[in-house]
Design a protein around this motif. Structure first.
Motif, PDB file in Angstrom:
ATOM      1  N   GLU A  32       1.017  -1.003  -0.094  1.00  0.00           N
ATOM      2  CA  GLU A  32       0.555   0.049  -0.230  1.00  0.00           C
ATOM      3  C   GLU A  32       0.650   1.064  -0.226  1.00  0.00           C
ATOM      4  O   GLU A  32       0.395   2.544  -0.564  1.00  0.00           O
ATOM      5  N   ALA A  33       2.037   1.229   0.878  1.00  0.00           N
ATOM      6  CA  ALA A  33       2.965   2.545   0.182  1.00  0.00           C
ATOM      7  C   ALA A  33       4.045   2.539  -0.444  1.00  0.00           C
ATOM      8  O   ALA A  33       4.553   3.268  -0.441  1.00  0.00           O
ATOM      9  N   GLY A  34       3.329   1.355  -1.265  1.00  0.00           N
ATOM     10  CA  GLY A  34       4.025   1.195  -2.839  1.00  0.00           C
ATOM     11  C   GLY A  34       5.810   0.942  -2.421  1.00  0.00           C
ATOM     12  O   GLY A  34       6.882   0.870  -3.300  1.00  0.00           O
ATOM     13  N   ILE A  35       5.832   0.465  -1.469  1.00  0.00           N
ATOM     14  CA  ILE A  35       7.506   0.034  -0.904  1.00  0.00           C
ATOM     15  C   ILE A  35       7.664  -2.161  -1.760  1.00  0.00           C
ATOM     16  O   ILE A  35       6.860  -2.829  -1.360  1.00  0.00           O
ATOM     17  N   SER A  36       8.758  -1.840  -2.479  1.00  0.00           N
ATOM     18  CA  SER A  36       8.491  -3.046  -3.248  1.00  0.00           C
ATOM     19  C   SER A  36       9.696  -4.212  -2.408  1.00  0.00           C
ATOM     20  O   SER A  36       9.437  -5.618  -2.657  1.00  0.00           O
ATOM     21  N   ARG A  37      10.516  -4.116  -1.157  1.00  0.00           N
ATOM     22  CA  ARG A  37      11.519  -4.618  -1.250  1.00  0.00           C
ATOM     23  C   ARG A  37      11.728  -4.096   0.009  1.00  0.00           C
ATOM     24  O   ARG A  37      11.680  -2.290   0.521  1.00  0.00           O
ATOM     25  N   PRO A  38      12.288  -4.869   0.909  1.00  0.00           N
ATOM     26  CA  PRO A  38      12.734  -5.370   2.666  1.00  0.00           C
ATOM     27  C   PRO A  38      13.543  -3.978   2.737  1.00  0.00           C
ATOM     28  O   PRO A  38      14.496  -4.303   1.362  1.00  0.00           O
ATOM     29  N   PRO A  39      13.979  -3.076   3.175  1.00  0.00           N
ATOM     30  CA  PRO A  39      15.152  -2.269   3.280  1.00  0.00           C
ATOM     31  C   PRO A  39      16.507  -3.191   3.695  1.00  0.00           C
ATOM     32  O   PRO A  39      16.537  -3.880   4.548  1.00  0.00           O
ATOM     33  N   ALA A  40      17.410  -2.534   2.497  1.00  0.00           N
ATOM     34  CA  ALA A  40      18.946  -3.826   3.309  1.00  0.00           C
ATOM     35  C   ALA A  40      19.472  -2.541   4.116  1.00  0.00           C
ATOM     36  O   ALA A  40      20.880  -2.452   4.348  1.00  0.00           O
ATOM     37  N   THR A  41      19.501  -1.086   4.092  1.00  0.00           N
ATOM     38  CA  THR A  41      20.011   0.007   4.768  1.00  0.00           C
ATOM     39  C   THR A  41      19.440   0.528   6.046  1.00  0.00           C
ATOM     40  O   THR A  41      17.913   0.541   5.769  1.00  0.00           O
ATOM     41  N   TRP A  42      20.378   1.626   6.431  1.00  0.00           N
ATOM     42  CA  TRP A  42      18.849   2.193   7.684  1.00  0.00           C
ATOM     43  C   TRP A  42      18.797   3.088   7.282  1.00  0.00           C
ATOM     44  O   TRP A  42      17.173   3.398   7.373  1.00  0.00           O
ATOM     45  N   ASP A  43      19.517   4.035   5.958  1.00  0.00           N
ATOM     46  CA  ASP A  43      18.480   5.104   5.923  1.00  0.00           C
ATOM     47  C   ASP A  43      17.041   4.235   4.725  1.00  0.00           C
ATOM     48  O   ASP A  43      16.371   5.268   4.566  1.00  0.00           O
ATOM     49  N   GLU A  44      17.238   3.232   4.020  1.00  0.00           N
ATOM     50  CA  GLU A  44      15.710   2.668   3.381  1.00  0.00           C
ATOM     51  C   GLU A  44      15.325   2.442   4.340  1.00  0.00           C
ATOM     52  O   GLU A  44      13.649   2.484   4.011  1.00  0.00           O
ATOM     53  N   LEU A  45      15.676   1.996   5.371  1.00  0.00           N
ATOM     54  CA  LEU A  45      14.166   1.695   7.187  1.00  0.00           C
ATOM     55  C   LEU A  45      13.650   2.844   7.063  1.00  0.00           C
ATOM     56  O   LEU A  45      12.669   2.909   7.105  1.00  0.00           O
ATOM     57  N   VAL A  46      14.349   4.122   7.384  1.00  0.00           N
ATOM     58  CA  VAL A  46      13.941   5.154   7.842  1.00  0.00           C
ATOM     59  C   VAL A  46      13.330   5.726   7.163  1.00  0.00           C
ATOM     60  O   VAL A  46      11.917   6.326   6.890  1.00  0.00           O
ATOM     61  N   ALA A  47      14.039   6.071   5.227  1.00  0.00           N
ATOM     62  CA  ALA A  47      12.658   6.036   4.879  1.00  0.00           C
ATOM     63  C   ALA A  47      11.791   5.453   4.399  1.00  0.00           C
ATOM     64  O   ALA A  47      10.463   6.025   3.874  1.00  0.00           O
ATOM     65  N   ASP A  48      11.197   3.660   4.427  1.00  0.00           N
ATOM     66  CA  ASP A  48      10.280   3.374   4.008  1.00  0.00           C
ATOM     67  C   ASP A  48       9.160   3.531   5.167  1.00  0.00           C
ATOM     68  O   ASP A  48       8.283   3.161   5.259  1.00  0.00           O
ATOM     69  N   GLY A  49      10.137   3.454   6.703  1.00  0.00           N
ATOM     70  CA  GLY A  49       8.973   4.077   8.006  1.00  0.00           C
ATOM     71  C   GLY A  49       8.386   5.379   7.982  1.00  0.00           C
ATOM     72  O   GLY A  49       7.486   4.990   7.890  1.00  0.00           O
ATOM     73  N   LYS A  50       8.915   6.402   7.144  1.00  0.00           N
ATOM     74  CA  LYS A  50       8.183   7.722   7.368  1.00  0.00           C
ATOM     75  C   LYS A  50       7.165   7.334   6.513  1.00  0.00           C
ATOM     76  O   LYS A  50       6.133   7.776   6.500  1.00  0.00           O
ATOM     77  N   LYS A  51       6.671   6.370   4.861  1.00  0.00           N
ATOM     78  CA  LYS A  51       5.794   6.393   4.079  1.00  0.00           C
ATOM     79  C   LYS A  51       5.102   5.031   4.524  1.00  0.00           C
ATOM     80  O   LYS A  51       4.027   5.806   4.240  1.00  0.00           O
ATOM     81  N   LEU A  52       5.682   4.575   6.099  1.00  0.00           N
ATOM     82  CA  LEU A  52       4.374   3.744   6.516  1.00  0.00           C
ATOM     83  C   LEU A  52       3.465   4.319   7.670  1.00  0.00           C
ATOM     84  O   LEU A  52       2.880   4.181   8.176  1.00  0.00           O
ATOM     85  N   THR A  53       4.867   6.082   8.407  1.00  0.00           N
ATOM     86  CA  THR A  53       4.046   6.479   9.104  1.00  0.00           C
ATOM     87  C   THR A  53       2.529   7.304   9.364  1.00  0.00           C
ATOM     88  O   THR A  53       3.144   8.375   8.619  1.00  0.00           O
ATOM     89  N   LYS A  54       1.190   7.063   9.431  1.00  0.00           N
ATOM     90  CA  LYS A  54       0.805   7.111   8.528  1.00  0.00           C
ATOM     91  C   LYS A  54      -0.978   7.029   9.473  1.00  0.00           C
ATOM     92  O   LYS A  54      -0.941   5.880   9.925  1.00  0.00           O
ATOM     93  N   GLY A  55      -1.878   8.028   9.484  1.00  0.00           N
ATOM     94  CA  GLY A  55      -3.012   7.737  10.229  1.00  0.00           C
ATOM     95  C   GLY A  55      -3.204   6.823  11.064  1.00  0.00           C
ATOM     96  O   GLY A  55      -3.403   5.700  11.554  1.00  0.00           O
ATOM     97  N   GLY A  56      -2.083   7.476  12.327  1.00  0.00           N
ATOM     98  CA  GLY A  56      -1.971   5.793  13.249  1.00  0.00           C
ATOM     99  C   GLY A  56      -1.351   4.996  13.533  1.00  0.00           C
ATOM    100  O   GLY A  56      -1.281   4.455  14.479  1.00  0.00           O
ATOM    101  N   LYS A  57      -0.708   4.662  12.580  1.00  0.00           N
ATOM    102  CA  LYS A  57       0.132   3.336  12.246  1.00  0.00           C
ATOM    103  C   LYS A  57       1.532   4.331  12.286  1.00  0.00           C
ATOM    104  O   LYS A  57       1.548   5.019  11.755  1.00  0.00           O
ATOM    105  N   TYR A  58       2.530   3.379  11.987  1.00  0.00           N
ATOM    106  CA  TYR A  58       4.363   3.798  12.385  1.00  0.00           C
ATOM    107  C   TYR A  58       5.080   3.050  11.612  1.00  0.00           C
ATOM    108  O   TYR A  58       4.280   1.732  11.420  1.00  0.00           O
ATOM    109  N   GLY A  59       5.866   3.315  11.009  1.00  0.00           N
ATOM    110  CA  GLY A  59       6.942   2.210  10.754  1.00  0.00           C
ATOM    111  C   GLY A  59       7.799   0.976  11.761  1.00  0.00           C
ATOM    112  O   GLY A  59       7.008   0.035  10.111  1.00  0.00           O
ATOM    113  N   LEU A  60       8.308   1.529  12.274  1.00  0.00           N
ATOM    114  CA  LEU A  60       9.185   0.703  13.255  1.00  0.00           C
ATOM    115  C   LEU A  60       7.751   0.532  14.971  1.00  0.00           C
ATOM    116  O   LEU A  60       7.996   1.322  15.427  1.00  0.00           O
TER     117      LEU A  60
END
Length: 438
Positions: free
Chosen positions: A171-199
């Motif tokens: 739903e967030a348009g993320i095609s694969r799991p993050p391999a670096t911490w920068d990627e994890l933070v970027a993915d986490g921000k996409k997931l953090t919305k509507g009362g839900k969080y990335g991590l």
């Protein structure tokens, strides 16, 4: 009990700032040391590995009956929650009144080795349980200080992995799991919305915090102890490591403020119920199932690195987590206790128990079977290639208490809206280091 061991235990207890329980089970004799006065009975303290104490009894009960049929030795089982197990072990070591065989977190091996609470697995005792060569090198490295006889042998192995919610990723348009911490933070921000969080993080649990601090420290090229076992908590790389983890909540804001109080596996629940899109955890399969999450609903990947080219000492993305099994120094059935350790670490029993608990087997022969699922496949790879044992120094338990506790305070400050700076992280770690050095 020998005076030297009582003094060692007392010193260790003070160092750990552990409040000893006044009563503890078990039936060993006071003061005699390991002997065979009760050859037909054992007391076994098992740590809580499943979804509840009762679930553990259901898993272990049939196996202990099997051992009794094979040997004629009855095993009295007590499953102990993680919140009290270390205090119980220290109380038993101090009083001489404890179990014959016990499980212990492998991170405590060196601390308990220092106390002389456990029967050393010297060459003779290792032969009685099948030999050191039966066990994988990484778990064996977490059985006590280098150059000393192991305090225990590995029973269950675990590594951290990254669990991610497939639906939330899609739903967030993320095609694969993050391999670096920068990627994890970027993915986490996409997931953090509507009362839900990335991590989801377990910020109120000092041990959990310290495990992540260790990994981040390794990835920054640092250790929390020097070669002589002295604490180096406030080295710049360790400060950067702790701040990077705390920033998931404090600066990146991909973890919910309430996570700062989590200390009872609530982060697993939040991930399983779709309140968070990612989770860093050890062998979460059975816990996720207990919360109603199906295996097809999540993916499993290795924990990220700082960059895509981690190598050398920075090539660490998990501690060697797991459980060791040891023999109490004052057992009154040393032969039976060693037979039980051999039984529990046998290839057959390892395949049964690790399947039920979702853990890895530290026994090489048991690892030859095909991985049960993606979770086990990832953990096997990490254990073999990029996991490292926590510092095998006597004060390691204090590292978990003090550094993990400092991180708990920093996360609580962040949850309260306070800005967490590098200077504040350094000050907390310096204070923790000074407490250890007292």
């Amino acid at each position: 009990m020998r005076r030297t061991r009582m003094a060692a235990v007392a010193a260790l207890t003070t160092a750990l700032t552990a409040a000893l329980a006044t009563g503890c089970g078990g039936g060993t004799a006071l003061g005699g040391g390991a002997n065979n006065d009760s050859p037909k009975e054992l007391t076994y303290w098992a740590t809580n590995q499943g979804s509840s104490l009762e679930a553990d009894k259901k898993v272990l009960g049939p196996e202990l009956k099997k051992f009794e049929r094979q040997t004629g030795i009855k095993v009295n089982l007590e499953v102990i929650p993680w919140s009290t197990v270390l205090d119980r072990i220290l109380a038993a070591a101090s009083s001489g009144q404890g179990p014959d065989v016990l499980n212990l977190g492998n991170t405590w091996s060196s601390s308990l080795q220092k106390s002389n609470a456990l029967l050393p697995f010297d060459a003779k005792n290792l032969r009685k349980v099948g030999g050191k060569e039966r066990f994988a090198p990484a778990p064996m490295a977490a059985t006590g200080a280098s150059g000393k006889d192991p305090a225990a042998v590995p029973l269950y192995s675990l590594t951290y992995a990254l669990y991610y919610n497939k639906k939330m990723f899609k739903e967030a348009g993320i095609s694969r799991p993050p391999a670096t911490w920068d990627e994890l933070v970027a993915d986490g921000k996409k997931l953090t919305k509507g009362g839900k969080y990335g991590l989801a993080v377990e910020g109120g649990n000092p041990a959990e915090n310290a495990h992540h601090a260790f990994v981040f420290g390794k990835q920054h090229g640092a250790d929390f102890f020097d070669a002589a076992g002295r604490p180096t908590f406030d080295k710049p790389a360790n400060v950067a490591a702790v701040k990077q983890y705390v920033d998931f909540l404090a600066n990146d804001k991909i973890a919910a403020p309430g996570n700062a109080e989590y200390a009872q596996n609530q982060s697993v629940r939040d991930f399983a119920t779709g309140k968070a899109g990612m989770l860093l955890w050890q062998a979460a399969r059975t816990s996720l199932a207990a919360h109603g999450m199906k295996p097809g609903e999540y993916g499993v990947a290795p924990v990220p690195f700082q960059s895509g080219k981690a190598d050398g000492r920075r090539n660490v993305n998990s501690m060697v987590a797991g459980i060791n099994i040891g023999v109490f120094q004052d057992t009154d059935n040393v032969d039976g206790a060693l037979k039980f350790v051999k039984f529990m670490t046998s290839t057959e029993e390892q395949r049964i128990l690790t399947t039920k608990y979702g853990a890895l087997s530290p026994v090489l022969d048991a690892q030859k079977s095909k991985p049960r699922d993606a979770d086990e496949a990832v953990q096997r790879e990490v254990l073999a290639k990029s996991a490292a044992p926590l510092p095998q120094v006597p004060d390691e338990s204090q590292f978990e208490t003090l550094v993990g506790g400092a991180m708990k305070e920093l996360l609580a400050d962040a949850a309260a809206g306070k800005k967490v700076t590098t200077a504040e992280v350094r000050a907390k770690l310096t204070e923790a280091q000074q407490q250890m050095q007292k």
